[in-house]
Design a protein around this motif. Structure first.
Motif, PDB file in Angstrom:
ATOM      1  N   VAL A 163       0.968  -0.998   0.068  1.00 60.56           N
ATOM      2  CA  VAL A 163       0.343  -0.374  -0.008  1.00 60.56           C
ATOM      3  C   VAL A 163       0.803   1.294  -0.122  1.00 60.56           C
ATOM      4  O   VAL A 163       2.370   0.696   0.223  1.00 60.56           O
ATOM      5  CB  VAL A 163      -1.163   0.048   1.013  1.00 60.56           C
ATOM      6  CG1 VAL A 163      -1.440  -1.184   0.861  1.00 60.56           C
ATOM      7  CG2 VAL A 163      -0.251  -0.502   2.668  1.00 60.56           C
ATOM      8  N   GLY A 164       0.352   2.120  -0.835  1.00 56.93           N
ATOM      9  CA  GLY A 164       1.132   3.776  -0.348  1.00 56.93           C
ATOM     10  C   GLY A 164       0.943   4.236  -1.143  1.00 56.93           C
ATOM     11  O   GLY A 164       0.284   4.741  -2.526  1.00 56.93           O
ATOM     12  N   PRO A 165       1.169   5.531  -1.756  1.00 56.25           N
ATOM     13  CA  PRO A 165       1.516   6.658  -2.560  1.00 56.25           C
ATOM     14  C   PRO A 165       1.509   6.297  -4.168  1.00 56.25           C
ATOM     15  O   PRO A 165       0.745   6.428  -4.782  1.00 56.25           O
ATOM     16  CB  PRO A 165       1.848   7.845  -1.946  1.00 56.25           C
ATOM     17  CG  PRO A 165       2.039   7.470  -0.935  1.00 56.25           C
ATOM     18  CD  PRO A 165       1.929   6.517  -0.291  1.00 56.25           C
ATOM     19  N   ALA A 166       2.411   5.565  -4.302  1.00 53.76           N
ATOM     20  CA  ALA A 166       2.813   5.067  -4.743  1.00 53.76           C
ATOM     21  C   ALA A 166       2.620   3.864  -5.365  1.00 53.76           C
ATOM     22  O   ALA A 166       2.324   4.036  -6.648  1.00 53.76           O
ATOM     23  CB  ALA A 166       4.270   5.086  -4.409  1.00 53.76           C
ATOM     24  N   THR A 167       1.931   3.587  -4.471  1.00 50.94           N
ATOM     25  CA  THR A 167       0.792   1.760  -5.019  1.00 50.94           C
ATOM     26  C   THR A 167      -0.479   2.556  -6.261  1.00 50.94           C
ATOM     27  O   THR A 167      -0.476   1.847  -6.322  1.00 50.94           O
ATOM     28  CB  THR A 167       0.684   1.186  -4.239  1.00 50.94           C
ATOM     29  OG1 THR A 167       2.096   1.055  -3.378  1.00 50.94           O
ATOM     30  CG2 THR A 167       0.020   0.283  -4.536  1.00 50.94           C
ATOM     31  N   GLY A 168      -1.373   3.664  -5.013  1.00 51.87           N
ATOM     32  CA  GLY A 168      -2.526   3.716  -6.006  1.00 51.87           C
ATOM     33  C   GLY A 168      -3.388   2.908  -4.670  1.00 51.87           C
ATOM     34  O   GLY A 168      -3.232   2.893  -3.832  1.00 51.87           O
ATOM     35  N   ASP A 169      -4.396   1.668  -5.990  1.00 48.67           N
ATOM     36  CA  ASP A 169      -5.244   1.083  -4.637  1.00 48.67           C
ATOM     37  C   ASP A 169      -4.101  -0.372  -4.289  1.00 48.67           C
ATOM     38  O   ASP A 169      -3.439  -0.049  -5.069  1.00 48.67           O
ATOM     39  CB  ASP A 169      -6.313   0.384  -5.125  1.00 48.67           C
ATOM     40  CG  ASP A 169      -7.532   1.483  -5.580  1.00 48.67           C
ATOM     41  OD1 ASP A 169      -7.403   2.063  -4.971  1.00 48.67           O
ATOM     42  OD2 ASP A 169      -7.545   1.386  -6.938  1.00 48.67           O
ATOM     43  N   PRO A 170      -4.250  -0.282  -2.444  1.00 47.79           N
ATOM     44  CA  PRO A 170      -3.556  -1.649  -2.364  1.00 47.79           C
ATOM     45  C   PRO A 170      -3.622  -2.846  -3.180  1.00 47.79           C
ATOM     46  O   PRO A 170      -4.164  -3.439  -4.087  1.00 47.79           O
ATOM     47  CB  PRO A 170      -4.694  -2.694  -1.152  1.00 47.79           C
ATOM     48  CG  PRO A 170      -5.580  -1.300  -0.913  1.00 47.79           C
ATOM     49  CD  PRO A 170      -5.842  -0.419  -2.380  1.00 47.79           C
ATOM     50  N   VAL A 171      -2.424  -3.366  -3.089  1.00 44.31           N
ATOM     51  CA  VAL A 171      -2.405  -4.783  -4.088  1.00 44.31           C
ATOM     52  C   VAL A 171      -1.859  -5.817  -3.228  1.00 44.31           C
ATOM     53  O   VAL A 171      -1.275  -5.802  -2.364  1.00 44.31           O
ATOM     54  CB  VAL A 171      -0.446  -4.455  -4.790  1.00 44.31           C
ATOM     55  CG1 VAL A 171      -0.483  -5.779  -5.704  1.00 44.31           C
ATOM     56  CG2 VAL A 171      -0.963  -3.511  -5.662  1.00 44.31           C
ATOM     57  N   THR A 172      -2.822  -6.927  -3.824  1.00 43.41           N
ATOM     58  CA  THR A 172      -2.778  -7.628  -2.454  1.00 43.41           C
ATOM     59  C   THR A 172      -2.118  -8.820  -3.439  1.00 43.41           C
ATOM     60  O   THR A 172      -2.596  -9.418  -4.442  1.00 43.41           O
ATOM     61  CB  THR A 172      -3.611  -8.173  -2.234  1.00 43.41           C
ATOM     62  OG1 THR A 172      -5.295  -8.917  -2.188  1.00 43.41           O
ATOM     63  CG2 THR A 172      -3.335  -6.944  -0.805  1.00 43.41           C
ATOM     64  N   THR A 173      -0.847 -10.166  -2.898  1.00 50.02           N
ATOM     65  CA  THR A 173      -1.478 -11.387  -3.821  1.00 50.02           C
ATOM     66  C   THR A 173       0.049 -12.842  -3.201  1.00 50.02           C
ATOM     67  O   THR A 173      -0.230 -12.202  -2.263  1.00 50.02           O
ATOM     68  CB  THR A 173       0.031 -10.963  -5.150  1.00 50.02           C
ATOM     69  OG1 THR A 173      -0.119 -12.523  -6.087  1.00 50.02           O
ATOM     70  CG2 THR A 173       1.616 -10.684  -4.313  1.00 50.02           C
ATOM     71  N   VAL A 174      -0.707 -13.559  -3.612  1.00 42.18           N
ATOM     72  CA  VAL A 174       0.428 -15.210  -3.238  1.00 42.18           C
ATOM     73  C   VAL A 174       1.651 -15.552  -4.172  1.00 42.18           C
ATOM     74  O   VAL A 174       1.324 -15.726  -5.139  1.00 42.18           O
ATOM     75  CB  VAL A 174      -0.634 -16.557  -3.247  1.00 42.18           C
ATOM     76  CG1 VAL A 174       0.380 -17.665  -2.783  1.00 42.18           C
ATOM     77  CG2 VAL A 174      -1.446 -16.051  -1.894  1.00 42.18           C
ATOM     78  N   VAL A 175       2.723 -15.059  -2.749  1.00 47.63           N
ATOM     79  CA  VAL A 175       4.111 -15.810  -3.588  1.00 47.63           C
ATOM     80  C   VAL A 175       4.191 -17.037  -3.341  1.00 47.63           C
ATOM     81  O   VAL A 175       4.032 -16.911  -2.461  1.00 47.63           O
ATOM     82  CB  VAL A 175       4.608 -14.874  -4.386  1.00 47.63           C
ATOM     83  CG1 VAL A 175       4.098 -13.111  -5.189  1.00 47.63           C
ATOM     84  CG2 VAL A 175       5.290 -14.098  -2.339  1.00 47.63           C
ATOM     85  N   GLY A 176       5.378 -18.137  -3.876  1.00 46.94           N
ATOM     86  CA  GLY A 176       6.372 -18.486  -3.040  1.00 46.94           C
ATOM     87  C   GLY A 176       6.873 -18.428  -1.373  1.00 46.94           C
ATOM     88  O   GLY A 176       7.612 -16.902  -2.164  1.00 46.94           O
ATOM     89  N   GLY A 177       7.207 -18.711  -0.851  1.00 45.55           N
ATOM     90  CA  GLY A 177       8.030 -18.219   0.088  1.00 45.55           C
ATOM     91  C   GLY A 177       9.345 -18.209  -0.001  1.00 45.55           C
ATOM     92  O   GLY A 177      10.345 -19.320  -0.787  1.00 45.55           O
ATOM     93  N   LEU A 178      10.500 -17.264   0.856  1.00 44.22           N
ATOM     94  CA  LEU A 178      11.992 -17.642   0.738  1.00 44.22           C
ATOM     95  C   LEU A 178      12.465 -18.677   1.377  1.00 44.22           C
ATOM     96  O   LEU A 178      12.011 -18.743   2.062  1.00 44.22           O
ATOM     97  CB  LEU A 178      12.658 -15.840   1.130  1.00 44.22           C
ATOM     98  CG  LEU A 178      11.990 -15.010   0.161  1.00 44.22           C
ATOM     99  CD1 LEU A 178      12.641 -13.029   1.124  1.00 44.22           C
ATOM    100  CD2 LEU A 178      12.737 -14.860  -1.108  1.00 44.22           C
ATOM    101  N   PRO A 179      13.469 -18.971   1.209  1.00 45.44           N
ATOM    102  CA  PRO A 179      14.520 -20.333   1.711  1.00 45.44           C
ATOM    103  C   PRO A 179      14.570 -19.793   2.927  1.00 45.44           C
ATOM    104  O   PRO A 179      14.708 -20.781   3.213  1.00 45.44           O
ATOM    105  CB  PRO A 179      15.495 -20.168   0.326  1.00 45.44           C
ATOM    106  CG  PRO A 179      14.919 -19.833  -0.695  1.00 45.44           C
ATOM    107  CD  PRO A 179      14.669 -18.327  -0.604  1.00 45.44           C
ATOM    108  N   SER A 180      14.787 -18.424   3.152  1.00 44.16           N
ATOM    109  CA  SER A 180      15.332 -18.018   4.679  1.00 44.16           C
ATOM    110  C   SER A 180      14.253 -18.349   5.562  1.00 44.16           C
ATOM    111  O   SER A 180      14.517 -18.422   6.636  1.00 44.16           O
ATOM    112  CB  SER A 180      15.338 -16.571   4.458  1.00 44.16           C
ATOM    113  OG  SER A 180      14.892 -15.894   4.190  1.00 44.16           O
ATOM    114  N   GLY A 181      12.861 -18.719   4.521  1.00 41.81           N
ATOM    115  CA  GLY A 181      11.901 -18.499   5.370  1.00 41.81           C
ATOM    116  C   GLY A 181      11.110 -17.486   5.605  1.00 41.81           C
ATOM    117  O   GLY A 181       9.921 -17.483   6.749  1.00 41.81           O
ATOM    118  N   GLY A 182      11.015 -16.288   5.302  1.00 44.08           N
ATOM    119  CA  GLY A 182      10.537 -14.957   5.110  1.00 44.08           C
ATOM    120  C   GLY A 182       9.732 -15.187   4.530  1.00 44.08           C
ATOM    121  O   GLY A 182       9.738 -15.585   2.619  1.00 44.08           O
ATOM    122  N   CYS A 183       8.858 -13.421   3.828  1.00 44.47           N
ATOM    123  CA  CYS A 183       8.589 -13.418   2.808  1.00 44.47           C
ATOM    124  C   CYS A 183       9.259 -12.229   1.759  1.00 44.47           C
ATOM    125  O   CYS A 183       8.589 -12.280   0.675  1.00 44.47           O
ATOM    126  CB  CYS A 183       6.773 -13.131   2.396  1.00 44.47           C
ATOM    127  SG  CYS A 183       6.398 -14.472   3.723  1.00 44.47           S
TER     128      CYS A 183
END
Length: 161
Positions: free
Chosen positions: A131-151
């Motif tokens: 989200v934010g002024p540079a994004t406009g409307d909120p964006v949501t998605t699903v992606v694969g997780g990072l090997p380190s465990g985070g996103c």
């Protein structure tokens, strides 16, 4: 004009007139139920779709509609520019705070961030919001997780509240 061309033009004119005048066979009437058992199986109006909810045993994709709904509700409120607002709302919705990441609300020079990203790790996948002024409307998605465990890649802030 030749006779064949004149007949074709006439036939097209008649067809167009009939189409435009609404000449069409009337639909057959619906049968009327004759017993109480038939009356109970008659078609009914469908109810509005249920609001999305958390699906604890579901996939990240199963939970994306609920995640998106929460993000949209925060975006519509006063806390739209604070990453904490999204984390708190997602936690209140039942997502695991320990599985979340969020970026800073301000830049390194103290200005409001052009966008804020936040995530929830869900099994091998991640629900991501931006989200934010540079994004406009909120964006949501699903992606694969990072090997380190985070996103989220890069620097994130501690969720210590």
């Amino acid at each position: 004009m030749t006779t064949t061309t004149a007949r074709l033009a006439g036939a097209l004119a008649i067809a167009a007139t009939l189409a435009l005048s609404g000449c069409a066979p009337e639909p057959a009437p619906m049968p009327t139920p004759t017993s109480s058992s038939e009356a109970s199986t008659a078609p009914t109006e469908s109810a509005a779709p249920a609001a999305p909810t958390l699906v604890p045993g579901g996939s990240a994709a199963d939970n994306l509609p609920f995640f998106t709904q929460i993000v949209a509700s925060v975006w519509a409120g006063d806390g739209r520019s604070a990453g904490r607002s999204y984390i708190d709302a997602l936690t209140a919705g039942g997502f695991d705070k320990a599985a979340m990441q969020v970026t800073e609300d301000t830049s390194t020079v103290g200005n409001a961030a052009e966008s804020i990203q936040f995530s929830v790790r869900w099994g091998e996948d991640c629900l991501i919001g931006q989200v934010g002024p540079a994004t406009g409307d909120p964006v949501t998605t699903v992606v694969g997780g990072l090997p380190s465990g985070g996103c989220l890649m890069g620097q994130t802030r501690p969720i210590d509240w």
